[in-house]
Scaffold this active site. Structure first.
Site, PDB file in Angstrom:
ATOM      1  N   ASP B 307      42.291   9.041 -14.880  1.00  0.00           N
ATOM      2  CA  ASP B 307      42.325   8.905 -13.912  1.00  0.00           C
ATOM      3  C   ASP B 307      41.968  10.235 -12.880  1.00  0.00           C
ATOM      4  OD1 ASP B 307      44.039   6.849 -13.144  1.00  0.00           O
ATOM      5  OD2 ASP B 307      46.117   8.226 -14.300  1.00  0.00           O
ATOM      6  N   GLU B 348      47.845  20.102   0.433  1.00  0.00           N
ATOM      7  CA  GLU B 348      46.915  20.145   1.830  1.00  0.00           C
ATOM      8  C   GLU B 348      46.292  20.929   2.778  1.00  0.00           C
ATOM      9  OE1 GLU B 348      47.928  17.296   0.470  1.00  0.00           O
ATOM     10  OE2 GLU B 348      45.946  16.357  -0.653  1.00  0.00           O
TER      11      GLU B 348
END
Lengths: 591, 682
Positions: B307, B348
């Protein structure tokens, strides 16, 4: 050893290398049923044969079906040969009026030719009629070779096929092996032999008047010496060339005459000698290329070829060295090579072949399971004579018998990959196929049968003074070598003999027949099981992490495994046979 | 690659383990135990036979030869040493198991019965399907799934990780393990395993080797070794008749010695130790394999599915750059960007604040004192932002901001659009910042590839393993990250079904696939993969579907698992090769010695110049026994493995274990011969 001798050995091998590729690719075409230049001629014959016999050429067989077809075919063929031998006296083409072959000998011979061994307990020119030789023995020379080739192809298909249950059609493979490969080459080869002076006729034997009559002293039944004067010599005749060709090409080795390829009518010139040796190796060498092409890894084919080549050179070098060195006990006899003298140990060798070509022939005929001889292995020096024995003991895989050599070698490849393959940190893979418990089990069964037959029967025989030891011509280690060689030759389906052993007794005829049949068919079954199991597997694509089977390293590994497994199995027996004899000879003792 | 935090390293010759192993090696002499190992069973039978003969000699002759006595002793030692190797490997596992067992101490469980009443009962009485309540400070009584509540759990008993983890109902963090402790809050758990089948039970059984099943490759190798044993048995049994023919019959002591030296006792004696130690190494890396088969498969893996998020890249994108619009200064942009992100608790958002602070010296400001109104991200506007001091700052994807500007009559400048496309092309995520109907510029958010990954993948490539990155990103972004990380291939916009299809496709080509996963939607793929490593933080479904569980929940560990698998197989191969190669020297020691009395010329084969026939045979037997002990460390630690291609690996190992295996015993036997001659043992 001479430069000329080495040159001839090197030339021989160079020619084999040159033959292998075109022949191998041709055979791949034949067995994959692609177009070949002989199709216009042979395809109609093939179709006709299938129509007559009811063979469904497109029906694929599982390994069990393939094996059963092969076994039934071999059994019927063996019975037919037995029958011919037993009634030959009432059949045509028997100008010498030879009687029917005794039952046990006939059985031994039938087993021998069916198993592609061609061990001969009999003297052909005083036992077998022309019909028996042609219709009985030569028939087997073709079919037993074709069976071997078919089996090798089945094994190769097992390796190359992906997730399939079948290995091809036995009848088709065997038929194509005969029609496309064995027959055409034999015809050309027989003509070439005739050009060298090999006879080809159906005439009664010639009688020649000796230039000088000979006195021969024999003993009569009461043990008194009888002196006879012999003024004539019988010269045996027969359809030799046609049989000689397939005898070599099919690695059969059963001579038309008792002295086999040492006989001037079988092998008259050094050139015919070269042709015969090439014929012995040709198909087996070609099959490695066939294998490479059918598995889409030509370099793997050559890597296997190279391992065979290394073992071949090791053998021929030893044999040539041992024979050229001569016998240390022959004081005062010139054993140096000179203009008038071949040099070395010439006992039992033909002057027209000399040391190099005798050593080479002995190596070639035992590397391949041919068994034809152009010199007497019994008369070789102990170490020189050990080479043929070791060649057979390694499993008849140094090129080996047609087909049998390849499938035997592939079993060793699988074992080598398994033993060393783990060392790259993966479950061993052979050309993308995982080698798992079932494959190892069957491969080990294959490997086990061989020493079981050789060592088991040798051990029993040397304990039997009347049945076993009374046939020996020599005592001590040389006597042991004679027994060991006989069972080794029979188990390896070689058929060459270490003369000196009278094998035409009920005991030897029966035991050797058992060994020959087991050495062939008991080993084929596990081999086919491996092939069938491999065919079912997936093929993992090669990567940087896969075990390499195309490199010199692989060749060295394979050679090493073969030598170590063979040596470890037979070293004790060899020590008490040829090695001991060699050491004792240098200590001044002979047998 | 960081080492896992809790590798239970202990010295190889731990006194306690060694003592216990010594006792165990005697216990293991029972024929029922020995029969599992055909090679060593043959040695034991040989030892019994020679012992009986010794007894006979004492009874009827009153004396037995010193040679026969010593041979018999060393034959027994050979068996014992092999048992000792196995016992050592098991002992190391047992030590680990004991630690686990402490965690398994009996606890009382608060079971909720059908009427909803709490009943106390011992945890060992809990059945699958029972529902229990666990409060802060209590031990979780069994493996299960949280069906209600959220709690912090101390899982150090099984993972060794001291920081507590959060477990909550629903989603992918709902599984709990028996023996771990709830630190805060209260949870309701549905028990998913029956007594004796819990995770810890499995782990204990596994590391103790109690339920050890022979793995496929081990079975195949055992067949090979049994086959070789039969061949050598044949060679030795048939040697006696041939020896009799040659007028030099051998004693049973000598024949048994020859047999034991020839059969592959080195690998035969160490084989099960290698297997157990392999599992143990895995446990030391905090990985539990549900079967030895899975460990072997790990060595065979052709394709690794990784992943992207969390494995190849840090779990989240980070701001790396501010690209101001024409007429806007970078400081202005950075200031707006930081303001808009102050309340944004996503990684973020935090990274934008940090970038602005580090690059433009803007300190974080306190929201509370600013009377600001934070506008959270919503699915309808697809933007977030802040309203403060009359400034309306918004940030979001280019299309959302464009729509937002258009609504108030503004447009997105072409230059800004160009920046947006540039960032997207490079695999980054552009966020446009707008203030009061004007686009100020673009924030470049980027996936940060973990350090050292590129080298890791290069190593894997050298090992012949292909890495495929799985990501939900669009193909453009995925390609850029794949390029940066150096993976071989990627699967973009991956849905669980795509992953499954990819695995099937690879397997159809004959490849073995390994993957990690934690979510319930990963379960089918984990089950389909040949090696499926479930994260311990994952759902119960994922853990059951996979065949390994990583207690550290570190997806990168897959690479180490592959290496451990390879090391296990290599150790077996190396010792097999070594064992067979050894035989050459033993023949040269024993065969001439056997027949030297009858045929003195055979001394020519005594190339080691061993003193007497008896010392030669005894030396070979002693060497054969001692080499097992000498190789125990190798068997337990595994052969060294450095990633490289198979050809080089094979060459190195063949030289070391093949050629070395031929040469070493010549030296060893010679030295032993010198030693026992000096000690007048013969």
């Amino acid at each position: 050893m001479t430069e000329n001798g080495w040159f001839q050995i090197a030339l021989f091998f160079l020619l084999i290398v040159l033959i292998a590729r075109p022949l191998g690719i041709y055979m791949a075409d034949v067995f994959e049923r692609r177009k070949t230049f002989l199709d216009p001629l042979l395809a109609p014959i093939e179709r006709l044969l299938y129509r007559l016999t009811g063979v469904e050429a497109d029906k694929e067989m599982r390994w069990t079906e393939y094996g059963i077809a092969m076994l039934l075919f071999s059994l019927v063929s063996m019975l037919v040969l037995y029958l011919i031998e037993r009634v030959q006296t009432w059949l045509p083409w028997n100008p010498q009026h030879w009687p029917n072959v005794p039952a046990v000998l006939a059985l031994n011979t039938a087993a021998s030719f069916t198993a592609n061994t061609n061990w001969q307990s009999y003297v052909p020119e005083t036992t077998m009629s022309y019909l028996t030789q042609m219709a009985g023995l030569a028939y087997h020379n073709f079919t037993s070779a074709a069976v071997g080739m078919a089996l090798a192809i089945a094994m190769v298909r097992g390796i190359s096929r992906r997730e399939q249950n079948t290995l091809g059609n036995f009848w088709v493979d065997a038929t194509r092996a005969i029609l496309w490969v064995l027959l055409p080459i034999s015809i050309v080869f027989a003509l070439a032999l005739v050009s060298q002076g090999v006879v080809q006729n159906l005439r009664p034997y010639d009688t020649a008047r000796l230039l000088e009559s000979q006195k021969v002293v024999t003993q009569d039944s009461a043990g008194r010496s009888v002196t006879q004067t012999v003024a004539t010599q019988t010269i045996a005749q027969g359809p030799v060339a046609s049989q000689e060709a397939i005898k070599m090409l099919g690695t059969n080795g059963g001579g038309f005459f008792n002295t086999n390829s040492a006989h001037p009518f079988e092998n008259p010139t050094p050139f015919s000698n070269l042709l015969e040796m090439l014929a012995i190796f040709a198909i087996a060498a070609g099959l490695t290329v066939t294998m490479g092409h059918m598995t889409h890894s030509p370099r793997h084919g050559w890597a296997v070829f190279a391992a065979m080549g290394i073992l071949f050179f090791a053998g021929v070098t030893t044999a040539y060295w041992a024979e050229a060195r001569g016998n240390p006990l022959m004081h005062g006899v010139a054993q140096q090579t000179s203009a008038t003298q071949a040099g070395g140990n010439m006992e039992g060798k033909e002057v027209r072949f000399g040391i190099a070509n005798s050593a080479l022939f002995a190596t070639v005929t035992t590397d391949a399971s041919c068994g034809a001889v152009n010199g007497m292995h019994d008369s070789f020096t102990p170490l020189g004579g050990m080479v043929p024995m070791v060649n057979i003991m390694l499993g008849e895989i140094i090129f080996g018998g047609v087909g049998a050599g390849l499938y035997g070698m592939l079993i060793f490849v699988i074992l080598s990959v398994f033993i060393a393959g783990l060392m790259v940190g993966r479950t061993p893979e052979y050309l993308g196929k995982k080698i798992e418990a079932y494959d190892v089990k069957m491969a080990m069964l294959y490997v086990l049968v061989f020493p079981l037959l050789i060592l088991g029967f040798t051990a029993v025989t040397v304990l039997l003074p009347h049945l076993g030891l009374s046939s020996l011509a020599n005592a001590g280690p040389h006597g042991l070598s004679e027994v060991l060689y006989a069972f080794t030759s029979a188990a390896g389906n070689n058929g060459s003999a270490f003369a000196g052993l009278n094998a035409n007794t009920n005991y030897y005829n029966l035991t050797l027949a058992i060994v020959m049949l087991c050495g062939r068919f008991l080993m084929i079954v596990p081999m086919l099981a491996v092939a069938g199991n491999l065919a079912r597997k997936k093929i993992a694509p090669a990567s940087a992490g896969t075990f390499p089977v195309t490199t010199p390293l692989f060749t060295i590994l394979l050679t090493g495994v073969i030598v170590i497994v063979g040596a470890l199995t037979f070293f004790p027996a060899l020590t008490l046979g040829p090695i001991l004899e060699h050491l004792l000879m240098y200590a001044g003792k002979t047998f | 690659m960081a080492k896992s935090k809790n590798t239970h390293q202990r010295s190889l010759w731990d006194a306690q383990i060694t003592q216990r192993a010594l006792v165990d090696s005697l216990r293991k002499l029972s024929p029922w135990n020995m029969m599992k190992n055909p090679v060593m069973f043959v040695v034991e039978i040989g030892s019994v036979i020679t012992s009986l003969l010794l007894v006979r000699d004492f009874r009827f002759h009153g004396v037995a030869s010193r040679f026969d006595l010593q041979i018999t002793l060393w034959l027994w030692f050979t068996v014992l040493f092999a048992n000792f190797a196995e016992a050592m490997a098991e002992g190391r596992g047992k030590a680990q198991a004991d630690a686990l067992r402490r965690a398994k101490s009996e606890t009382m469980a608060n079971r909720l019965n059908e009427k909803g009443v709490i009943v106390q009962l011992p945890s060992s009485k809990l059945r699958s399907g029972d529902i229990v309540i666990v409060s802060a400070g209590e031990m979780i009584p069994g493996d299960g799934e949280i069906i209600d509540g959220v709690a912090s759990v101390d899982e150090s008993a099984i993972t060794g990780e001291s920081a507590p983890v959060i477990r909550e109902s629903g989603g992918d963090r709902s599984a709990v393990t028996g023996g771990t402790r709830v630190l805060s809050d209260q949870i309701k758990i549905r028990i998913t395993s029956n007594p004796g089948e819990t995770f810890i039970d499995k782990m204990i059984a596994l590391v103790e080797g109690a339920e050890r099943q022979k793995t496929p490759n081990e079975i195949a190798l055992n067949i090979l070794l049994a086959g070789l044993t039969i061949i050598f048995l044949l060679a030795v049994v048939t040697l006696q008749p041939i020896a009799i023919y040659s007028h030099s019959p051998q004693t049973v002591f000598v024949l048994v010695s020859l047999l034991v030296c020839l059969i592959p006792t080195t690998i035969g004696g160490l084989l099960s130790a290698i297997g157990i130690a392999g599992m143990d190494r895995l446990v030391q890396h905090n990985v539990l394999a549900m079967s030895g088969r899975a460990v072997e498969a790990a060595g065979d893996v052709n394709t690794l599915l990784l992943d992207k998020t969390g494995t190849i890249t840090f779990g989240n994108r980070q701001a790396t750059e501010f690209l101001a619009a024409p007429g806007v200064s970078k400081d202005q942009l950075a200031d707006a960007a930081q303001l808009s992100s102050l309340a944004d608790e996503t990684p973020e958002g935090r990274s934008i604040v940090v970038l602005a602070k580090e690059t433009y010296g803007l300190r974080g400001r306190d929201l509370a004192t600013m009377h600001a109104e934070f506008v959270p991200f919503s699915a309808t506007t697809r933007m977030s932002g802040i309203n403060v001091d009359g400034r309306t700052i918004r940030k979001g994807a280019a299309e959302s901001i464009a729509a937002y500007l258009q609504a108030s009559g503004g447009i997105l400048a072409d230059e800004v659009r160009a920046d947006v496309e540039g960032i997207a092309r490079s695999g980054g995520t552009p966020l446009v910042v707008a203030e009061n109907n004007r686009a100020l510029g673009v924030i470049h958010l980027k996936d940060i590839v973990k350090g050292g990954m590129r080298e890791r993948f290069a190593q894997l490539r050298a090992m012949g393993i292909r890495t495929i990155m799985i990501t939900g990103d669009n193909p453009l972004t995925a390609a850029a990250i794949a390029r940066e990380a150096g993976v071989d291939d990627f699967l973009a916009e991956a849905k669980p079904k795509d992953k499954m299809d990819l695995i099937r496709r690879e397997q159809a080509e004959g490849k073995l696939v390994a993957m990690t996963g934690d979510g319930t939607n990963d379960a089918p793929a984990l089950a389909q993969a040949d090696v499926g490593v479930a994260m311990n933080t994952g759902t119960q479904a994922a853990k059951e579907a996979g065949n390994m569980v990583d207690l550290d929940s570190n997806p990168t560990k897959l690479i180490e698992i592959v290496e451990i698998g390879k090391q296990l197989l290599m150790t077996r191969g190396a010792l097999t090769t070594f064992s067979i190669a050894n035989d050459v020297a033993k023949y040269f020691a024993i065969i001439p010695a056997m027949f030297a009395a009858t045929f003195p010329v055979l001394a020519a084969l005594n190339i080691m110049h061993l003193r007497t026939p008896q010392s030669a045979i005894l030396s070979a037997v002693i060497f054969n026994a001692l080499i097992i002990v000498a190789l125990i460390p190798l068997a337990l630690r595994g052969v060294k493995y450095r990633p490289m291609n198979a050809e080089v690996l094979l060459r190195n190992n063949l030289l070391l274990y093949g050629l070395g295996g031929i040469v070493l015993p010549f030296l060893g036997i010679k030295l032993i011969d010198m030693a026992i001659t000096a000690m007048h043992l013969i």
